[in-house]
Write a protein that holds these residues in place. Structure first.
Motif, PDB file in Angstrom:
ATOM      1  N   VAL A 149       0.869  -1.177   0.000  1.00  0.00           N
ATOM      2  CA  VAL A 149       0.000   0.000   0.000  1.00  0.00           C
ATOM      3  C   VAL A 149       0.910   1.233   0.000  1.00  0.00           C
ATOM      4  O   VAL A 149       1.855   1.313   0.780  1.00  0.00           O
ATOM      5  N   VAL A 150       0.624   2.153  -0.906  1.00  0.00           N
ATOM      6  CA  VAL A 150       1.430   3.376  -1.022  1.00  0.00           C
ATOM      7  C   VAL A 150       0.998   4.378   0.044  1.00  0.00           C
ATOM      8  O   VAL A 150      -0.179   4.719   0.136  1.00  0.00           O
ATOM      9  N   VAL A 151       1.934   4.830   0.866  1.00  0.00           N
ATOM     10  CA  VAL A 151       1.599   5.859   1.850  1.00  0.00           C
ATOM     11  C   VAL A 151       2.324   7.175   1.575  1.00  0.00           C
ATOM     12  O   VAL A 151       1.967   8.202   2.129  1.00  0.00           O
ATOM     13  N   ASN A 152       3.325   7.128   0.727  1.00  0.00           N
ATOM     14  CA  ASN A 152       3.987   8.382   0.343  1.00  0.00           C
ATOM     15  C   ASN A 152       4.479   8.310  -1.094  1.00  0.00           C
ATOM     16  O   ASN A 152       5.582   7.829  -1.361  1.00  0.00           O
ATOM     17  N   PRO A 153       3.657   8.832  -2.016  1.00  0.00           N
ATOM     18  CA  PRO A 153       3.981   8.701  -3.449  1.00  0.00           C
ATOM     19  C   PRO A 153       5.271   9.418  -3.839  1.00  0.00           C
ATOM     20  O   PRO A 153       5.777   9.189  -4.932  1.00  0.00           O
ATOM     21  N   ASP A 154       5.814  10.269  -2.944  1.00  0.00           N
ATOM     22  CA  ASP A 154       7.103  10.895  -3.224  1.00  0.00           C
ATOM     23  C   ASP A 154       8.248  10.180  -2.506  1.00  0.00           C
ATOM     24  O   ASP A 154       9.378  10.661  -2.505  1.00  0.00           O
ATOM     25  N   GLY A 155       7.954   9.044  -1.886  1.00  0.00           N
ATOM     26  CA  GLY A 155       8.972   8.343  -1.098  1.00  0.00           C
ATOM     27  C   GLY A 155       9.939   7.554  -1.963  1.00  0.00           C
ATOM     28  O   GLY A 155       9.883   7.598  -3.195  1.00  0.00           O
ATOM     29  N   ARG A 168       6.697   3.838  -5.364  1.00  0.00           N
ATOM     30  CA  ARG A 168       7.364   4.659  -4.368  1.00  0.00           C
ATOM     31  C   ARG A 168       6.587   4.665  -3.059  1.00  0.00           C
ATOM     32  O   ARG A 168       5.360   4.723  -3.075  1.00  0.00           O
ATOM     33  N   GLY A 169       7.323   4.659  -1.947  1.00  0.00           N
ATOM     34  CA  GLY A 169       6.712   4.915  -0.642  1.00  0.00           C
ATOM     35  C   GLY A 169       5.707   3.878  -0.191  1.00  0.00           C
ATOM     36  O   GLY A 169       4.741   4.221   0.493  1.00  0.00           O
ATOM     37  N   CYS A 170       5.920   2.585  -0.558  1.00  0.00           N
ATOM     38  CA  CYS A 170       5.100   1.505  -0.004  1.00  0.00           C
ATOM     39  C   CYS A 170       5.407   1.373   1.494  1.00  0.00           C
ATOM     40  O   CYS A 170       6.501   1.689   1.949  1.00  0.00           O
ATOM     41  N   VAL A 171       4.436   0.823   2.228  1.00  0.00           N
ATOM     42  CA  VAL A 171       4.647   0.553   3.653  1.00  0.00           C
ATOM     43  C   VAL A 171       5.903  -0.305   3.852  1.00  0.00           C
ATOM     44  O   VAL A 171       6.741  -0.023   4.700  1.00  0.00           O
ATOM     45  N   GLU A 172       6.048  -1.358   3.036  1.00  0.00           N
ATOM     46  CA  GLU A 172       7.209  -2.251   3.189  1.00  0.00           C
ATOM     47  C   GLU A 172       8.532  -1.532   2.937  1.00  0.00           C
ATOM     48  O   GLU A 172       9.518  -1.781   3.617  1.00  0.00           O
ATOM     49  N   ALA A 205       7.535   3.390  11.529  1.00  0.00           N
ATOM     50  CA  ALA A 205       6.336   3.281  12.360  1.00  0.00           C
ATOM     51  C   ALA A 205       5.239   4.198  11.825  1.00  0.00           C
ATOM     52  O   ALA A 205       4.056   3.837  11.795  1.00  0.00           O
ATOM     53  N   TRP A 206       5.627   5.385  11.360  1.00  0.00           N
ATOM     54  CA  TRP A 206       4.664   6.315  10.771  1.00  0.00           C
ATOM     55  C   TRP A 206       4.004   5.685   9.535  1.00  0.00           C
ATOM     56  O   TRP A 206       2.775   5.714   9.388  1.00  0.00           O
ATOM     57  N   ALA A 207       4.829   5.106   8.648  1.00  0.00           N
ATOM     58  CA  ALA A 207       4.298   4.509   7.415  1.00  0.00           C
ATOM     59  C   ALA A 207       3.313   3.391   7.737  1.00  0.00           C
ATOM     60  O   ALA A 207       2.224   3.301   7.150  1.00  0.00           O
ATOM     61  N   LEU A 208       3.686   2.540   8.687  1.00  0.00           N
ATOM     62  CA  LEU A 208       2.798   1.449   9.065  1.00  0.00           C
ATOM     63  C   LEU A 208       1.513   2.010   9.682  1.00  0.00           C
ATOM     64  O   LEU A 208       0.412   1.522   9.392  1.00  0.00           O
ATOM     65  N   GLY A 209       1.646   3.062  10.499  1.00  0.00           N
ATOM     66  CA  GLY A 209       0.480   3.696  11.127  1.00  0.00           C
ATOM     67  C   GLY A 209      -0.486   4.273  10.092  1.00  0.00           C
ATOM     68  O   GLY A 209      -1.704   4.107  10.206  1.00  0.00           O
ATOM     69  N   ALA A 245     -17.215   0.849   7.570  1.00  0.00           N
ATOM     70  CA  ALA A 245     -16.353   0.435   6.459  1.00  0.00           C
ATOM     71  C   ALA A 245     -16.690   1.219   5.192  1.00  0.00           C
ATOM     72  O   ALA A 245     -17.785   1.758   5.057  1.00  0.00           O
ATOM     73  N   GLY A 246     -15.732   1.284   4.273  1.00  0.00           N
ATOM     74  CA  GLY A 246     -15.982   1.871   2.962  1.00  0.00           C
ATOM     75  C   GLY A 246     -15.551   3.312   2.791  1.00  0.00           C
ATOM     76  O   GLY A 246     -15.754   3.899   1.740  1.00  0.00           O
ATOM     77  N   GLU A 247     -14.922   3.897   3.832  1.00  0.00           N
ATOM     78  CA  GLU A 247     -14.592   5.329   3.789  1.00  0.00           C
ATOM     79  C   GLU A 247     -13.341   5.598   2.946  1.00  0.00           C
ATOM     80  O   GLU A 247     -12.354   6.163   3.439  1.00  0.00           O
ATOM     81  N   ILE A 248     -13.416   5.251   1.667  1.00  0.00           N
ATOM     82  CA  ILE A 248     -12.253   5.480   0.806  1.00  0.00           C
ATOM     83  C   ILE A 248     -11.974   6.974   0.630  1.00  0.00           C
ATOM     84  O   ILE A 248     -10.854   7.375   0.345  1.00  0.00           O
ATOM     85  N   GLY A 249     -12.991   7.822   0.825  1.00  0.00           N
ATOM     86  CA  GLY A 249     -12.791   9.264   0.702  1.00  0.00           C
ATOM     87  C   GLY A 249     -11.747   9.794   1.665  1.00  0.00           C
ATOM     88  O   GLY A 249     -11.070  10.784   1.378  1.00  0.00           O
ATOM     89  N   HIS A 250     -11.602   9.115   2.807  1.00  0.00           N
ATOM     90  CA  HIS A 250     -10.639   9.620   3.791  1.00  0.00           C
ATOM     91  C   HIS A 250      -9.420   8.725   3.937  1.00  0.00           C
ATOM     92  O   HIS A 250      -8.744   8.739   4.960  1.00  0.00           O
ATOM     93  N   VAL A 251      -9.137   7.969   2.882  1.00  0.00           N
ATOM     94  CA  VAL A 251      -7.849   7.279   2.782  1.00  0.00           C
ATOM     95  C   VAL A 251      -6.822   8.318   2.304  1.00  0.00           C
ATOM     96  O   VAL A 251      -7.066   9.042   1.346  1.00  0.00           O
ATOM     97  N   VAL A 252      -5.696   8.376   3.012  1.00  0.00           N
ATOM     98  CA  VAL A 252      -4.640   9.336   2.673  1.00  0.00           C
ATOM     99  C   VAL A 252      -3.816   8.798   1.505  1.00  0.00           C
ATOM    100  O   VAL A 252      -3.297   7.688   1.581  1.00  0.00           O
ATOM    101  N   VAL A 253      -3.725   9.559   0.432  1.00  0.00           N
ATOM    102  CA  VAL A 253      -2.874   9.131  -0.686  1.00  0.00           C
ATOM    103  C   VAL A 253      -1.678  10.055  -0.879  1.00  0.00           C
ATOM    104  O   VAL A 253      -0.739   9.717  -1.587  1.00  0.00           O
ATOM    105  N   ASN A 254      -1.723  11.230  -0.271  1.00  0.00           N
ATOM    106  CA  ASN A 254      -0.555  12.123  -0.335  1.00  0.00           C
ATOM    107  C   ASN A 254      -0.431  12.933   0.950  1.00  0.00           C
ATOM    108  O   ASN A 254      -1.046  13.987   1.088  1.00  0.00           O
TER     109      ASN A 254
END
Lengths: 320, 320
Positions: free
Chosen positions: A162-168, A176-180, A246-250, B156-165
């Protein structure tokens, strides 16, 4: 009394154990290391000898198998091992059923751990949970409506990608910026090494000093575990990297809470032994990322080293 | 023949319709707009008169209700309406069951749309799907194992508040770079307005020119729909903003695929009418974000304006 046979193909080690249905104690237990030059054939031969040593003159009612790599649960096919050569589309379920004449069920280690924690560990009594292993890799397994949810092609649970930081930084998967990429042991070690190669600790004041000392100045020896140790001892560079993980996993966990709203998250694997500080960053970030109405807790796995075997018991029980 | 009564509390409009169990045609259909000063009490009174006009001397076997706001499905309680005052912890299920003496089921519009598409629309024959509405807000509803999955607290289902950046702009929810902050109609319009207020189109060459002309230079009139229109006509600023929204939604969908691996994603709502270009960015980004082994498709919703009512029919059927 029905006997359950549990097998664990763990990549570097093989284990087999037997228990009575409903029991929480092993009747017999065998294990060995998989040699460095192992392939699927030698792994299977070694596992067979463990099994025959266990069974003696008894016969199990069902077999459950944990495999450290992608598995097609429906057909019981091991798709691949990232550690041992020759595991490619081997129908392990069929091999076992042909040899022992009883139902065999095979699943990957993350799904198995979710099942094990649900049946015997930190997930008992929970209808929905997400188990996450945070170790060399990062992956997860689902229990929804008290049953495993594996996804339409058995691919659910891949929180590591899962991408948490597309600039990572770039991950092995190409994104870029996967949790793993940010939170797994080897990548945290790699980040520490790269920073210290560019700018040794002596040029950074105290940053990286403890980390460098822990490996006697041989930066190649830095592992995820060493980063955690240095962080616990107050090394600022190690703390930064560990907190970033820890932030990325969070963020990943908070996003999962928004999407699926499970009751509980259970974390296992070596990186989860990084201390209270790591846990507190994971918890805080996850709750900040989830909507305030969404309630959940995040707790450590409780089954320890035998988790794959107890999970395999839980899996085998479904076939009875 | 069992009659099903379907109700839709849509925020700005109210609708009620009746069908025979198993049918795909309305026997009777009534609707009206909710006045600007409506509150929960007037909404309920207006809905009652729609219902009595529909029923005449018949009696339904079950009632299904779609509500445009958070609902506790288990108790059938409307928690809140973001559009109409006075909807706070109203046990709509109980009110309807007391008045009509038949089972009533109430759920939020996203879960209802997922159900409707699964039963009658683009999700027929699919075991697992995620429906996403991309409109004023962004939310979703799950079907897993051919049944609704609502999460442990119905959240469940709150994709609107998934952080992508995490470095993105601040959302009303307090976080940065949520899917809704980047991809919903009102936020895209807000971003366009702010850019053009700071730097009018005439100073940017062609960027924003078409957008500004579409609203006769009155930037306050820019809506999500206007941004889409300007993008289709080739306005570069509008294209940038629309692509940014499609990218954010695509990352969200790819992450969901990694986590849950559903067979199909179904998208509905006004923003999904932004043209082939928007769809292609969503599709491309989602498949790039998902691991290559994870297969899924992304298709438009097919039920159109009556989706909440048909979803309410599908919900009511569960009670029979």
């Amino acid at each position: 009394m029905a006997l359950i046979l549990a097998l664990d193909f763990g990549g570097t080690k093989l284990a087999a154990a037997m228990t009575n249905l409903g029991s929480r104690e092993w009747l017999r237990y065998e294990r060995c290391f998989s040699p460095a030059n192992a392939d699927a054939k030698t792994d299977l031969e070694m596992m067979r000898s463990l099994i025959y040593a266990l069974l003696q003159d008894t016969k199990p009612a069902a077999i459950g198998v944990s495999f450290g790599g992608p598995v097609d649960f429906t057909t019981g096919t091991v798709r691949l091992s990232h550690h041992v050569a020759g595991w490619k589309n081997i129908v392990l379920k069929q091999l076992l059923e042909a040899e022992f004449g009883v139902p065999a069920s095979v699943d990957n280690d993350a799904n198995i751990a979710a099942l094990g924690e649900h049946r015997f560990g930190a997930g008992q009594g929970y209808d929905s949970l997400f188990y996450i292993t945070v170790s060399t890799g990062i992956g997860g397994g689902w229990i929804l409506n008290s049953k495993p949810w594996r996804g339409t092609a058995g691919m659910a649970g891949e929180i590591g990608h899962v991408v948490v930081n597309p600039d990572g930084p770039v991950c092995l998967c190409g994104k870029r910026g996967c949790v793993e990429r940010l939170a797994s042991g080897p990548y945290m070690a790699q980040d520490a090494r790269e920073i210290l190669f560019k700018e040794p600790a002596k040029l950074q004041g105290q940053r990286g000093k403890i980390l460098t000392e822990l490996v006697n100045n041989d930066l190649d020896l830095i592992t995820g575990k060493v980063v955690s140790e240095a962080a616990v001892k107050g090394d600022e560079l190690a703390l930064n990297i560990l907190h970033g993980g820890a932030w990325a996993l969070g963020v990943g966990i908070g996003n999962v809470a928004n999407l699926i709203n499970p009751q509980r998250f259970i974390l296992g694997g070596s990186v989860t032994k990084s201390g209270a500080d790591w846990w507190s960053v994971v918890q805080k970030t996850a709750h900040e990322t989830a909507l305030p109405e969404i309630d959940f807790d995040i707790v450590p796995a409780t089954l320890g080293d035998d988790a794959p075997l107890w999970g395999a018991v839980a899996l085998a029980e479904f076939a009875l």
